[in-house]
Design a protein around this motif. Structure first.
Motif, PDB file in Angstrom:
ATOM      1  N   CYS A  49       2.720  -0.165 -16.618  1.00 58.43           N
ATOM      2  CA  CYS A  49       2.694  -1.622 -16.701  1.00 58.43           C
ATOM      3  C   CYS A  49       2.873  -1.983 -18.174  1.00 58.43           C
ATOM      4  CB  CYS A  49       1.377  -2.164 -16.153  1.00 58.43           C
ATOM      5  SG  CYS A  49       1.304  -3.966 -16.148  1.00 58.43           S
ATOM      6  N   SER A  50       4.011  -2.607 -18.483  1.00 59.43           N
ATOM      7  CA  SER A  50       4.310  -2.925 -19.882  1.00 59.43           C
ATOM      8  C   SER A  50       3.738  -4.266 -20.324  1.00 59.43           C
ATOM      9  CB  SER A  50       5.825  -2.910 -20.112  1.00 59.43           C
ATOM     10  OG  SER A  50       6.451  -3.896 -19.319  1.00 59.43           O
ATOM     11  N   PHE A  51       3.381  -5.119 -19.354  1.00 59.86           N
ATOM     12  CA  PHE A  51       2.805  -6.417 -19.678  1.00 59.86           C
ATOM     13  C   PHE A  51       1.874  -6.819 -18.549  1.00 59.86           C
ATOM     14  CE2 PHE A  51       2.692 -11.060 -19.726  1.00 59.86           C
ATOM     15  CZ  PHE A  51       2.396 -11.297 -21.056  1.00 59.86           C
ATOM     16  N   GLY A  52       0.646  -7.213 -18.885  1.00 57.26           N
ATOM     17  CA  GLY A  52      -0.316  -7.615 -17.870  1.00 57.26           C
ATOM     18  C   GLY A  52      -1.059  -6.423 -17.296  1.00 57.26           C
ATOM     19  N   ALA A  53      -1.459  -6.552 -16.020  1.00 52.38           N
ATOM     20  CA  ALA A  53      -2.232  -5.487 -15.371  1.00 52.38           C
ATOM     21  C   ALA A  53      -1.937  -5.476 -13.878  1.00 52.38           C
ATOM     22  CB  ALA A  53      -3.729  -5.705 -15.599  1.00 52.38           C
ATOM     23  N   VAL A  54      -1.941  -4.252 -13.309  1.00 51.85           N
ATOM     24  CA  VAL A  54      -1.760  -4.092 -11.870  1.00 51.85           C
ATOM     25  C   VAL A  54      -2.769  -3.096 -11.322  1.00 51.85           C
ATOM     26  CG1 VAL A  54       0.710  -4.661 -11.925  1.00 51.85           C
ATOM     27  CG2 VAL A  54       0.000  -2.251 -12.036  1.00 51.85           C
ATOM     28  N   HIS A  55      -3.063  -3.277 -10.052  1.00 48.59           N
ATOM     29  CA  HIS A  55      -3.852  -2.334  -9.263  1.00 48.59           C
ATOM     30  C   HIS A  55      -2.820  -1.477  -8.539  1.00 48.59           C
ATOM     31  CE1 HIS A  55      -7.294  -1.009  -6.875  1.00 48.59           C
ATOM     32  NE2 HIS A  55      -6.576  -1.197  -5.779  1.00 48.59           N
ATOM     33  N   ASP A  56      -2.641  -0.242  -8.991  1.00 51.46           N
ATOM     34  CA  ASP A  56      -1.569   0.617  -8.502  1.00 51.46           C
ATOM     35  C   ASP A  56      -2.098   1.558  -7.425  1.00 51.46           C
ATOM     36  OD1 ASP A  56       1.333   1.248  -9.667  1.00 51.46           O
ATOM     37  OD2 ASP A  56       0.470   3.088  -8.855  1.00 51.46           O
ATOM     38  N   ILE A  57      -1.330   1.699  -6.350  1.00 49.57           N
ATOM     39  CA  ILE A  57      -1.726   2.524  -5.205  1.00 49.57           C
ATOM     40  C   ILE A  57      -0.688   3.606  -4.974  1.00 49.57           C
ATOM     41  CG2 ILE A  57      -2.109   2.540  -2.695  1.00 49.57           C
ATOM     42  CD1 ILE A  57      -4.329   1.070  -4.121  1.00 49.57           C
ATOM     43  N   VAL A  58      -1.155   4.825  -4.734  1.00 53.16           N
ATOM     44  CA  VAL A  58      -0.302   5.957  -4.380  1.00 53.16           C
ATOM     45  C   VAL A  58      -0.887   6.578  -3.121  1.00 53.16           C
ATOM     46  CG1 VAL A  58       0.583   8.185  -5.131  1.00 53.16           C
ATOM     47  CG2 VAL A  58       0.216   6.383  -6.808  1.00 53.16           C
ATOM     48  N   VAL A  59      -0.035   6.798  -2.097  1.00 55.83           N
ATOM     49  CA  VAL A  59      -0.449   7.384  -0.816  1.00 55.83           C
ATOM     50  C   VAL A  59       0.324   8.678  -0.609  1.00 55.83           C
ATOM     51  CG1 VAL A  59      -0.612   7.064   1.683  1.00 55.83           C
ATOM     52  CG2 VAL A  59      -0.815   5.077   0.159  1.00 55.83           C
ATOM     53  N   ASP A  60      -0.387   9.759  -0.314  1.00 51.09           N
ATOM     54  CA  ASP A  60       0.255  11.044  -0.045  1.00 51.09           C
ATOM     55  C   ASP A  60       0.882  11.009   1.346  1.00 51.09           C
ATOM     56  OD1 ASP A  60       1.059  13.673   0.275  1.00 51.09           O
ATOM     57  OD2 ASP A  60      -0.807  14.519  -0.530  1.00 51.09           O
ATOM     58  N   ALA A  61       2.221  11.054   1.401  1.00 57.03           N
ATOM     59  CA  ALA A  61       2.947  11.029   2.675  1.00 57.03           C
ATOM     60  C   ALA A  61       3.678  12.352   2.909  1.00 57.03           C
ATOM     61  CB  ALA A  61       3.928   9.857   2.694  1.00 57.03           C
TER      62      ALA A  61
END
Length: 185
Positions: A75-87
């Motif tokens: 994230c280069s600007f601001g903020a995120v809640h990032d999700i990764v799911v093992d598929a």
């Protein structure tokens, strides 16, 4: 830049060391030597992309069929809640997910290997996410699971705002599992 493992095999967190002073900061956002030392193949990355999202927007959960797609996300600007799911059906952590805050303060990067779904929610008024991807986009291989799938039980930290039509109409985790099983059989 430090690299650490996560609870999902192959997913790495890359932590830059910003140099801060009264002007702001300077940091290295990518280092070939660090990537090689972490077992990554930086020469495989073929595309850089960027998205801009507004507070509450959810993008994802997206993945790629075929050989999958590796991503280096920040994230280069601001903020995120990032999700990764093992598929990855053969993985010991298949169906498990993890959340990571990516923002423009800690500058953490997330390496996501092929076989994972990815999504995020913007936590700030504006959030820019940059992706370094190892395959050119092939729409016929796109995979998507609904961001509020009950079987996955992903917790989004804020009220969900704008969502694309594609993401609103995405299939379920159980449908993706059936599709993946049919490809293995």
């Amino acid at each position: 830049m430090m690299v650490r493992n996560t609870g999902l095999e192959g997913v790495l967190v890359l932590e830059p060391t910003p140099h801060r002073d009264s002007r702001g900061f300077f940091t290295r956002t990518f280092d070939v030597a660090v990537a090689h030392a972490a077992g990554l193949r930086p020469e495989a990355f073929v595309q850089d992309s960027q998205s801009r999202s507004y507070r509450g927007v959810v993008r994802g959960l997206h993945g790629r069929g075929g050989d999958g797609e590796a991503k280096l996300v920040r994230c280069s600007f601001g903020a995120v809640h990032d999700i990764v799911v093992d598929a990855r059906p053969e993985s010991a952590t298949f169906g498990r997910w993890m959340a990571t805050r990516l923002d423009d303060q800690d500058l953490v990067h997330l390496y996501i290997p092929p076989g994972f779904l990815h999504g995020f929610q913007a936590l700030t008024e504006v959030a820019d996410v940059c992706y370094r991807i190892d395959r050119e986009h092939e729409p016929a291989e796109d995979l998507a699971v609904h961001f509020e799938d009950a079987d996955l039980g992903i917790h989004w930290p804020a009220a969900v705002g704008c969502v694309s039509e594609r993401d609103r109409n995405a299939g379920s985790w159980s449908e993706l599992c059936r599709l993946l099983a049919s490809r293995v059989a």
